[in-house]
Design a protein around this motif. Sequence first.
Motif, PDB file in Angstrom:
ATOM      1  N   ALA A  60     -32.696  21.079 -34.082  1.00  0.00           N
ATOM      2  CA  ALA A  60     -33.223  22.270 -34.667  1.00  0.00           C
ATOM      3  C   ALA A  60     -31.756  22.904 -36.366  1.00  0.00           C
ATOM      4  CB  ALA A  60     -33.917  23.324 -33.579  1.00  0.00           C
ATOM      5  N   GLN A  61     -31.149  23.166 -34.917  1.00  0.00           N
ATOM      6  CA  GLN A  61     -30.145  23.943 -36.175  1.00  0.00           C
ATOM      7  C   GLN A  61     -29.833  22.886 -37.363  1.00  0.00           C
ATOM      8  OE1 GLN A  61     -28.345  26.671 -36.038  1.00  0.00           O
ATOM      9  NE2 GLN A  61     -28.323  26.506 -38.104  1.00  0.00           N
ATOM     10  N   ALA A  62     -30.086  21.408 -37.984  1.00  0.00           N
ATOM     11  CA  ALA A  62     -29.814  20.328 -38.847  1.00  0.00           C
ATOM     12  C   ALA A  62     -30.364  20.696 -39.359  1.00  0.00           C
ATOM     13  CB  ALA A  62     -29.308  19.141 -38.264  1.00  0.00           C
ATOM     14  N   GLN A  63     -32.142  20.717 -38.992  1.00  0.00           N
ATOM     15  CA  GLN A  63     -33.171  20.605 -39.845  1.00  0.00           C
ATOM     16  C   GLN A  63     -32.516  22.654 -40.910  1.00  0.00           C
ATOM     17  OE1 GLN A  63     -35.188  17.953 -40.150  1.00  0.00           O
ATOM     18  NE2 GLN A  63     -33.690  17.515 -38.449  1.00  0.00           N
ATOM     19  N   LEU A  64     -32.740  23.112 -39.650  1.00  0.00           N
ATOM     20  CA  LEU A  64     -32.907  24.373 -40.910  1.00  0.00           C
ATOM     21  C   LEU A  64     -31.567  24.782 -41.725  1.00  0.00           C
ATOM     22  CD1 LEU A  64     -33.046  26.969 -37.543  1.00  0.00           C
ATOM     23  CD2 LEU A  64     -34.625  26.643 -39.364  1.00  0.00           C
TER      24      LEU A  64
END
Lengths: 319, 317, 493
Positions: free
Chosen positions: C120-124
Amino acid sequence: MAVAAHLPDRRLLVVTAMPVAAFLVLLAALAAASPGLLEAGSLLTLADSAAPLTVLAAGATIVVLCGGIDLSVAALASLASVLLASWAPGLHGWAVPAVVTLCALAGAVQGLVHVAFRIPSFVVTLGGMTLWSALALLASGAATVPMPDSTPTDWAFTRLGGLVPSAVLVALGTMAALAALLRVTPLGRWVRAVGHAEPAARLAGLPIARIKVIAFALSGGTAGLAGVLLVARTFSGAPTLADSLLLPAVAAIVVGGTAITGGHGALWRTLVGAGIVTLLRVGLSYAGVDAAYESILYGVLVVGAVALTIDRSKVSIVK
Amino acid sequence: MAERIQTYGPAAALLALVAVFAVLSPQFRTLGNLQNLLDAGAVLAVVTIGATYVLILGCIDLSAAGVMGACALAVSLLVANSRTALDLGPLGVLLVVALGAAFGCLSGVLSVGLKVPSFMTTLGVSAIGLGVATVLFAGVQPTVSDPWLLQWASGRWLGFTRLTYLALATVALAWLVQRYTRLGRYALAIGGGEDILRLSGIRVGRYKVAAFTLAGACYGLAAVMITAQLGSGIVQAGAGLSFAAITAAVVGGTQLAGGRGGVAHSMVGVLILTVLANGLVLIGVSPYAQRAVQGVIVVFAVGATLWPLRHRLEVVK
Amino acid sequence: MIEVSGLRKAYPGVVALDGVSLQIRPGEVVGLAGENGAGKSTLLKALVGLVRPDEGTISVRGRQVRLRGVAEAAAHGIGMVFQEQSLVPNLTAAENILLGCEGSGVRLGVYRWRRLRELAQAQLDKIGSRVDPMARTETLSFAERQMVEIAKVLAIEERTKEPPVVLLDEPTSVLETEEIETLFAQIERLRKHASVVFVSHRLDEVLQVCDRVYVLRGGQVAGEIDPATADAADLHRMMIGTEATGSHYHDDLHTPPERESVRLSVRGLCGDGFSDVSFDLARGEVVAVAGVHGSGREELCRALFGGRAITAGQVELDGETVRLSSPRDAVRAGLGYVPSERKVEGIVAAMSVAENMALPHTGALAREAQAVEEWIERLRIKTPDRHTAIGTLSGGNQQKVVLARWLLTGSLRVLLLDHPTRGLDVGAKSEVYRLIRDLSASGVSVLMLADSLEECIAMSDRVLVMKEGRVTMTLHTPPGAKPDPVELVKEMV
């Protein structure tokens, strides 16, 4: 709009023709199995046995038409039976109206809690069911309360002209009175509008809260009356006397074709529904099926009938 | 603030209840009573876990009474007993848990497949369960003679019965499932926003049926536990437990609307109800009055959780 | 990237899309502009598979596709950030971003929270958002949730291995000024990862953000605008077109209001969504309230009918203070309301025309039937008879029944109209306008939220402009002195 346009026709066909047809088929089948059934005497006895159930389901039908449900009716009828048996020695003839009024009040309280706190009706009445049956147990000491002098309730368990059971007339009278109330006053239209489309009813300026409270009060009142009928035929009150009638009552409402999503339905349908439920019960015993299977039958009947009558255009998410 | 009250309120209420009863009744303060209390709460805990899994979805399960009746009869006929020649032991218990799961699955499939509200389908399934129980009962009460099963309720280890440990293990397992599995998280998500999950292409129906099945399995296990306690199979094994379990879950903070609360919350509710029952008996209140209290409590608890939302225009049926 | 050609979608009575063709190229920000009902939202819904077009094709990267749902659209690399937000409130941001496609975050049905967080962090990170992926979504602010939604749409890329197309439906409508700036910065970043379709009521924003703007009108592409060379006035002119004339609005039936006799007087009204609203409504006056989504005009209209709480201020009707705590109070005071969601809030579809018309009526049933017949005739409601289910009538006739509901008793003093012509075809619209003119001539005061600016100006004697919950300007719009819509737009945004 397209959905609404052809919905009524199909619905009406399924929902009107099926219960009536089912009733007639059952009656014919039973008559074939036991020819004596079609005689006036046995038909009237059959109707007599259906009377308490019919009265119990009558008021609850109005709640269902509003789109709610009243699961407390059976417990309330049991409580009514206990109260009537306990009060009859003191209040004599006044015990009956007192009990019915009290039950109507109990229903109204449930309705008030439902609208004031915005709690789903099935939760309020589930809570009510527990409360009323606990009160019945407390009031009776968990024992049957005999009624030594049955004069106050004799009218409800006699045969007029030695033939017609008075309970049948009470049941039909209750139905007719409620139906007239819904017809003559705007209540019928309002109840259906609330059941069909509560937001629209609200914005048309209808007194939604009052309509719902009245519906629950009527449901409570007829539950009380059903309790009276039961006391009349058992000469006693008991804390669980009517409890087993909850599911048959719900079954009578939905089998008749009234949708639990509200709006679609009518009182006469409950009359047909109660007839079907009673015929099925009698039919099972004729067929030699153990009474133990009755409960399974009601379970299947309720789920099946709800599935057939429910208005799916109204429920996008089924909870 | 409102959220704080909803999160910590039940725990505070539990502590307050314990404090009040500890003051009112010297007997309440004894170690023996703690054992009684946990033993008494074990069955309710397992039933409540089941109910919680369904409530989390935003559905409701009223079938516990019927399912437990059928399962209680089934287990008492499958292990060594007074009526049949069967003596399946642990296998019988497993079969009964599977039977419970099958009933749960039926509720789920009916709700999802026929699009009928769950309170209606589970009411129907409860009736079916009671019918099955009555048929199995056949007028003669089966008495369990399997020492292994009877040991569950009678033998003690470190002061507690096996039922208590079994309940604790079930709670732990249920908590893990809820926290770490897709089933657990999706069940929570379905309660929070079923339509959004559908939009994301998730087959919501499957997870719903799975949750109902899990609930049924819990009722099956609870029925075995209660049969071990009673020593015989009775149709009324689950009487009142559907409602008690929902009350416990809601009182503990698992919301009827779904998506809020969970196993941990519900267990606080189970303790509240159990302490209340135990305490009220010790100070001499009739058990019927307790039922009345339960009826009022659940309406009150639901009302309290819905109170912050009362101004929304949504329709309440 | 995406090629739409000849897209058509008709609903009973209305054609929402009438042969729309357009292209979206890689790394491009394309704007969609148009009035309410121009077909913007239907087009977006068709692109994410929520609406199935009757005719026409959608091709993604040269391959023709048939989209049957958001999940399928995502598989083709198209994702939408919904106006009403589509996040599960009680899950973490990370779960929402990866909902339904957790990938290596879930193994054999068991969650690996650490891995989930990383994914998720990668997308954010793509949009430089500092939202904590493990935060429960409902604890985030609206702007933060929007970032989560954008990240969720970007996560599509992990599956398709191609830059996705991100559809932003009115993303700025409830954001504060600073948040809008942040959003625009994000859209600039997005270009590196995706193509963007940007829909907004605020024309200046559309021109500021987009590389190209398609203007929709009446379900068709009215034209394409290059923001470098055009301004808001050009855009607006193209949005309105020259469809209607005075006769459409029955200008000849207009009667001047009786200015000296005040019917409804609103003073310092506050509530959720609006504050300190004051205005007067004269006998027979038609006042339109203009404002963008989020201006508070819908809320105000509801509150005046008792459908929402009034927290402060007072309302006087013909000089008497009235309490409006429920629609019932409002009806008793002589107010009527025509809601915008006709099918849900206006009519009870399964009940008859007569029952719908006489819904709040409590008088004798015989006289009621007569009155219903009379109004069916007077309003020329096309229905087989009064017992026909209203759900089977056309939208325009349904609307007439809803209007007749308030005329039946003859005690109507003020009529509140919330988008009374929404979803109606041109002929039905004109008939509703005529009815409004008739009512105004008979002394009923009308407060109206119009469906389009043109309607707003054409039908009204005065226009109140609302912005962020307050009335910011009053504009007199008597016949013969109608202002240019563009002026109004400037005041609204």
